[in-house]
Design an enzyme around this catalytic site. Sequence first.
Site, short mmCIF file in Angstrom:
data_model
loop_
_atom_site.label_atom_id
_atom_site.label_comp_id
_atom_site.label_asym_id
_atom_site.label_seq_id
_atom_site.Cartn_x
_atom_site.Cartn_y
_atom_site.Cartn_z
CB CYS A 118 -0.96 0.00 1.19
SG CYS A 118 -2.19 -1.31 1.04
CG HIS B 174 -3.04 3.56 1.98
ND1 HIS B 174 -3.45 3.18 0.73
CD2 HIS B 174 -3.15 2.45 2.76
CE1 HIS B 174 -3.78 1.91 0.75
NE2 HIS B 174 -3.62 1.43 1.98
CG ASN C 69 -6.48 -0.66 0.84
OD1 ASN C 69 -5.83 -0.17 -0.09
ND2 ASN C 69 -5.90 -1.19 1.90
C1 LIG Z 1 -9.72 -5.21 9.40
C2 LIG Z 1 -10.30 -4.25 10.42
C3 LIG Z 1 -11.27 -3.31 9.73
C4 LIG Z 1 -11.03 -5.02 11.49
O1 LIG Z 1 -11.56 -4.11 12.45
P1 LIG Z 1 -11.35 -4.38 14.00
O2 LIG Z 1 -12.08 -3.32 14.70
O3 LIG Z 1 -9.87 -4.50 14.23
O4 LIG Z 1 -12.10 -5.71 14.20
P2 LIG Z 1 -11.53 -7.12 14.67
O5 LIG Z 1 -10.65 -7.68 13.60
O6 LIG Z 1 -10.97 -6.96 16.05
O7 LIG Z 1 -12.86 -7.91 14.72
C5 LIG Z 1 -13.90 -7.61 15.63
C6 LIG Z 1 -14.99 -8.64 15.41
O8 LIG Z 1 -15.62 -8.39 14.14
C7 LIG Z 1 -15.62 -9.58 13.38
N1 LIG Z 1 -15.50 -9.23 11.96
C8 LIG Z 1 -14.39 -9.15 11.20
N2 LIG Z 1 -14.71 -8.78 9.95
C9 LIG Z 1 -16.05 -8.65 9.93
C10 LIG Z 1 -16.97 -8.31 8.94
N3 LIG Z 1 -16.60 -8.01 7.67
N4 LIG Z 1 -18.28 -8.24 9.27
C11 LIG Z 1 -18.70 -8.51 10.50
N5 LIG Z 1 -17.87 -8.86 11.50
C12 LIG Z 1 -16.56 -8.92 11.21
C13 LIG Z 1 -14.40 -10.34 13.87
O9 LIG Z 1 -14.55 -11.72 13.55
C14 LIG Z 1 -14.47 -10.08 15.34
O10 LIG Z 1 -15.44 -10.91 15.92
P3 LIG Z 1 -15.17 -11.55 17.36
O11 LIG Z 1 -15.05 -10.37 18.29
O12 LIG Z 1 -16.39 -12.37 17.56
O13 LIG Z 1 -13.91 -12.32 17.23
C15 LIG Z 1 -9.18 -3.43 11.07
O14 LIG Z 1 -8.42 -4.27 11.91
C16 LIG Z 1 -8.24 -2.78 10.11
O15 LIG Z 1 -8.61 -1.86 9.42
N6 LIG Z 1 -6.97 -3.20 10.10
C17 LIG Z 1 -5.93 -2.57 9.34
C18 LIG Z 1 -6.22 -2.63 7.88
C19 LIG Z 1 -5.08 -2.00 7.17
O16 LIG Z 1 -4.74 -0.86 7.40
N7 LIG Z 1 -4.47 -2.72 6.33
C20 LIG Z 1 -3.33 -2.21 5.70
C21 LIG Z 1 -3.50 -2.48 4.33
S1 LIG Z 1 -2.68 -1.22 3.66
#
Ligand SMILES: CC(C)(COP(=O)(O)OP(=O)(O)OC[C@H]1O[C@@H](n2cnc3c(N)ncnc32)[C@H](O)[C@@H]1OP(=O)(O)O)[C@@H](O)C(=O)NCCC(=O)NCCS
Length: 328
Positions: free
Chosen positions: A115, A255, A285
């Site tokens: 990214c 980004h 993204n």
């Molecule tokens: C991926 C992301 C959006 C997840 O958000 P989060 O607040 O961290 O959520 P978590 O991963 O802790 O998940 C929380 C809960 O939601 C659930 N969940 C994950 N994706 C889900 C979805 N699409 N829909 C519903 N629930 C979802 C998880 O399973 C988890 O459930 P649990 O508590 O029962 O285990 C976030 O971690 C993120 O943006 N990460 C960085 C992404 C990034 O910058 N990537 C870099 C690429 S450049």
Amino acid sequence: MNSKAAITGVYGYVPDYILTNAELEKMVDTSDEWITSRTGIKERHILKGEGLGTSHMAAKAVEGLLAKTGTEPAEIELLICATTTPDYVFPSTANLICDMTGIRAVGSFDIQAACSGFLYALTIGSQFIETGKYKKVVVVGADKMSAIVDYTDRTTCVLFGDGAGAVLLEPTTEDNGIIDSIIRSDGSGQNHLVQKAGGSRYPPTHETIDKRWHYVYQDGPSVFKFAVKNMADVSAEIMERNHLKGSDVAWLVPHQANKRIIEATANRMGLGMDRVMLNIHKYGNTTAATIPLCLFDYESQLNKGDNLILAAFGGGFTWGAIYLKWAI
Ligand SMILES: CC(C)(COP(=O)(O)OP(=O)(O)OC[C@H]1O[C@@H](n2cnc3c(N)ncnc32)[C@H](O)[C@@H]1OP(=O)(O)O)[C@@H](O)C(=O)NCCC(=O)NCCS
């Protein structure tokens, strides 16, 4: 006086098909409410069509850029493509883009920094201008993330989209252009965001396919923590070393991975969200394409001389920031 490199044109392209949160609700156990509140994403564009790869979108962006800036393909001296989803392992996507757009017999190569790819490519491209070696360089960021996203994995499939953005770099002796750049990496983050198979460590086999190793794997929360800290830190660092206060910055061009990461970065820089380019709701993204697509979408609101901070974070881990003064 040495020239600086200035962006003298920008163009973007996204494919027609729109994948909405409502459609994703039918594919995996998710909801529009969850996706919107956790990421800020409402929809993303997906490239459909047999045999169409990243080069298809990148070539559209480059063609648009050449037409808009009145540049002949023969005038381009170098083309750099940032991508994590090249059409092939080889030849490079940059080679293909040149072939598709009529840019002949010039240097062209891909750069892979996930990214952060566009920031890396812009940093590299600007060096060729600053040294006086070239006068017209195209930098394109393009990714077909739908090619490597597992549409049964709700933790990643809601995040990504496809798109491309391209800029033209030319020399300027005015007080505009690319002023400073920081690029960083930390390979100890490799297991948190990775496409495990398809490269030389695990060439594709039936077993790697069965294990779904040819798809994006992401440990979201670990990436989130690292992203929030490093994107904010590097943005603050480039401001400090260029003696910029929040009030000096016209726009943050971040980004687009997660709206919450963007808000944390803006907050650290002392910027209100009204000075932050945001199009994650429309595109998700798009990896190397997010920053040039932001510049393209917001171009009409930019004024010559505006201070812009570009900032990114991605797999590797990689991250970085660029300080530039808008030149057009
Ligand atoms: C991926 C992301 C959006 C997840 O958000 P989060 O607040 O961290 O959520 P978590 O991963 O802790 O998940 C929380 C809960 O939601 C659930 N969940 C994950 N994706 C889900 C979805 N699409 N829909 C519903 N629930 C979802 C998880 O399973 C988890 O459930 P649990 O508590 O029962 O285990 C976030 O971690 C993120 O943006 N990460 C960085 C992404 C990034 O910058 N990537 C870099 C690429 S450049």
